[in-house]
Design an enzyme around this catalytic site. Sequence first.
Site, short mmCIF file in Angstrom:
data_model
loop_
_atom_site.label_atom_id
_atom_site.label_comp_id
_atom_site.label_asym_id
_atom_site.label_seq_id
_atom_site.Cartn_x
_atom_site.Cartn_y
_atom_site.Cartn_z
N SER A 676 0.81 -1.23 0.00
CA SER A 676 0.00 0.00 0.00
C SER A 676 0.84 1.27 0.00
CB SER A 676 -0.94 0.01 1.21
OG SER A 676 -0.21 0.05 2.42
N LYS A 719 -6.83 4.01 8.24
CA LYS A 719 -5.80 4.94 7.73
C LYS A 719 -6.31 6.37 7.70
CE LYS A 719 -3.52 1.46 4.80
NZ LYS A 719 -3.23 1.04 3.42
#
Length: 796
Positions: A676, A719
Site C-alpha cells: 500500500s 488509515k
Amino acid sequence: MSMPVGAIPVLPLKNTVIYPSVTQNLRVGRDKSIRAVDLAALKNNWILTVAQKHPDQTVESIDDLHEIGTLCKIESIKGTPDSGYFIVVRGYYRMKITSYKAESEIFEAYTERLDDIVDIDETTQSAFLSSLREISNSVLRLLPGNTDQIQELIAGIEDVSLLSHLAAANSEIALNEKQKLLEMVNLKDRVMYLLNLLQQYKGTLEVQQDIRSKLHSKLGQTQREHILREQLKTIKEELGDDGDEVSVTDDYKIKIAALQLPQETLELAQQQLKKLQNSNTQSPEYQMIRSHLDLICALPWNKSSEFKDFDILEAEKTLDLDHYGLAKIKKRILQHLAVLKLKKDKRGSILLFIGPPGVGKTSLGQSIAKVLGKKYQRVSLGGLRDESELRGHRRTYIGALPGRIISSLKKAGENDPVFVLDEIDKMSRSYSGDPASAMLEVLDPEQNTAFADHYLDTPFDLSKVFFIATANSLEGIPLPLLDRMEVIDLSGYTTSEKFHIAKTHLLPKQLSEHGIDPTQILMTDEVILRIISHYTREAGVRDLQRKMAQICRYASEKIIRGEKTLTVDLNSLEDIFGQERYPNEVTDIVATPGVVTGLAWTPVGGDILFIETALVPGKGDMIITGQLGDVMKESAQIAKSLIKARMAVLAPTFDFSKFDIHLHVPSGATPKDGPSAGITLLSSLASLVSRRAVNPKMAMTGEITLRGKVTPVGGIKEKVIAAHRAGVTEIIMCNKNEKDLKDVPPEVTTQIKFHFVENINQVLSIALGVDLFHWDEESLYSPNNLIPYTSGNSQT
C-alpha cells in the site's frame, strides 16, 4: 473498729463492687491506684473503694466515680509499684462521699457512714433470710462444679444484711445493679430487689443448663450413631454388601431421571452407575466415576434462559448507554435481536469482532447478554497451546478435567448463554495439539449440535449458545475457522468519539473510583481534546482512561492539601503528564524534497509513516533501510523503474548512474511490509530527483503496477482516521477505494480533501504539480526500441 480520720485514699474499681463484710482480691495496675494503695499503707491500710460510672473509660475527674462506696481495709499487699499490686481487701462500712481533698495528686475523699435502716420485725427478717437461702441454694445447684461447702456456709449465716451482701457480691448480675444494691440503705428494699435479681439469674441459669443438656444429649446421640454406623459398615463389608453405595446410586438415579437426558448420554450415565455400584469406595476409580456423574448431573442439558420479551427501542437505548459510537456493530446486534423476537427458537449466532485493543469488543458481549437477559461467560484464549484446554482431558489420566467450554456451561447453568471467546487470534500450536482446529467444531453450526468433550465423553448441544469471538487481527486466525464466523470490524475511535467517551463515561467513572465529587474538579473541553491529541495515540480508549485516572490522582493530592476546587487547564497538563508525548507529526515538519507522508494499517489501528529518500554518490544502486519486508522492497524497485522511465519530464538533466538512492522509513525497529506504500515510495523518489517538495499535510496510500496503474488497498477507514488524528488535510488514494469512505465518520471526511486517482501520472500531478498527462508512454514501446521476436532457437 475505729474509723479513720480525715481524707481517705480512693481506689476506683473498674468491673466490680465491694460490699461490707465481703473479702475480695483485687489487681491494682493504674498509676493513681498504685499511689492510692501506697498512701493507704501509711494510713493504717484504710482505703475507700468506689466503682466507676463507665468501666470502659479512664477516670479523669471525680465526676467519673459514684458517690457511694465501701470503706475497706487492706489485709495483704503483694507486688511492686512497677509491676502492680495484688491486694486483698475486706469491706467494713458503706460510705457516702461528701467532698474531695483539693490539690491532691490522687483522689482523697471525705466521707460519712451510712448504716442500714432496719424497719422490719424479726419475723420478717427470718422470712427474708429463709427466702435468700432458698434462692441462693437453687442458684448454686444450677452452677457447674461442687458447691456443697458454699451451701453449708450460707446455712450458717443468720444475718440478713450479711447474706444479702454475700449473695450480691458472688452473683453474675450487671455492674449497675450491684452498685444500686450497695446504694440501698433500707434493708427491706435491698432484700426485695436482690430476690428479684436472683430469680432472674436463676432463670438464665436454667435456660443455659437446658441448652447444655440438649447439646450433650445430641452429641451423645451423634457419637452413638457414628459408632453404630461404623459397626454396620464393617458387618456389610464382611458380607460383601455395602449399603452406602446403594444410597449414593439411588440419589444419582433420581437426578438422572429428572434431567431427561439424550439417549446416548442416558446410556453412558447408566453404565457409570453400574460401575459405581461394583466399585470399592476406597478405590481411585470410585471417585473418578462420581466426579464424572456429578458433571453429567450439573450440566444444563435442557435448561435454557427464559425468553425475555424485550423492546427493540429499549435494547438500542441500552447499547447506546454502554457504548458510544460503533453504529455498524450496534445495527448488526439489533438485527439479531429482531430475529430473536420474531422467531423465539432461533439458534445462537457466531460473530467475530475484529478491532484494535480498547475499542470495546469484550464489553459488547456483556451488553448483549444484558439486553437478551442471558448469562454471560468469557473464556480467554490468548496463549492457549493445548487443545485439551478446550476439549478436556480423557478420564484415564489422573487429575483429568473437562474443557473450558463445558466447564463454563456448567458454571452458567443454562445452555444458551452469551459466550465470549476472547483473543481468538492469539492461540498457538504445539506438540499437544492445535486449539484452532478444535475450535472448528465449536463454531460450526452444523457440527456443534453434538460437541464432543473428551472428559464428558458424550455429545453436548452448543447450537443455542451465542458465540462472540474477539481478535485484533485476522492474520492469526486460520481460514477454515474464519469461514465459520460472521466478521464485524470495529475500527478505532475518532477524536470526536473519544472526546464524548472521555467526557460522559471515563471521567465520571474515574471521579467515582477516586472519591472525588464532580464539583471539586473543573476541566474544559479544550483540555480533554489536548489530552487526546497530544498525550495519547491509540485506536481505543484504554490509555485515555489511564490519563483520566492520573488526573484524578493529581486532584486527590491537591484536595488533601487543602484546595477545595481544582481547575485543570492547558498549563496544568505538563505538570500532570510531563512533556507532550505525541506532538503533531505532520504540521510541524518542514516540507523537504524526498520526504512524503504515507498511511499504514496496524493491528492496533491506523498510523502515519514517512518515506525518506536521499542521493549519495554511487553507481545507480538503491539502498533500503528501515526493516522493510520483501513486498515493500519490490514496490520500491517498481517505483524506481517508473521514475526512470519519466526522467525526461521530471528531471531531464539528472543522471542516475552517478548517484545511489538511499530510501529509509523511520521507526527502524518496527517491521514494515505490504504494497500500500507504492504511490508514497513513487512520490518520494519523484520529489527527490525533481527537487520539488510534497505538501507535508498531504498523505497517500495505494499500490502501483509496473504499467503505472494505481490499485486499491485495504484498511482505508483506519488509515483515514489516523491521518485525521495526525493533522493531514489531503489524501491521495485509488478511485476504487472511494466506496470505503462510507464507513468513515462524517466529522473526519468533511475535514479532509480526497484525491482519487487511476494512474501514477495523476499522483505526481497532484503531489508535485508536474504535468505528465501529455507524456507519451507509448514511445517506450516504439519499433525502434523493441527487440524483434523470432521463433525457434534464434538469438536476438
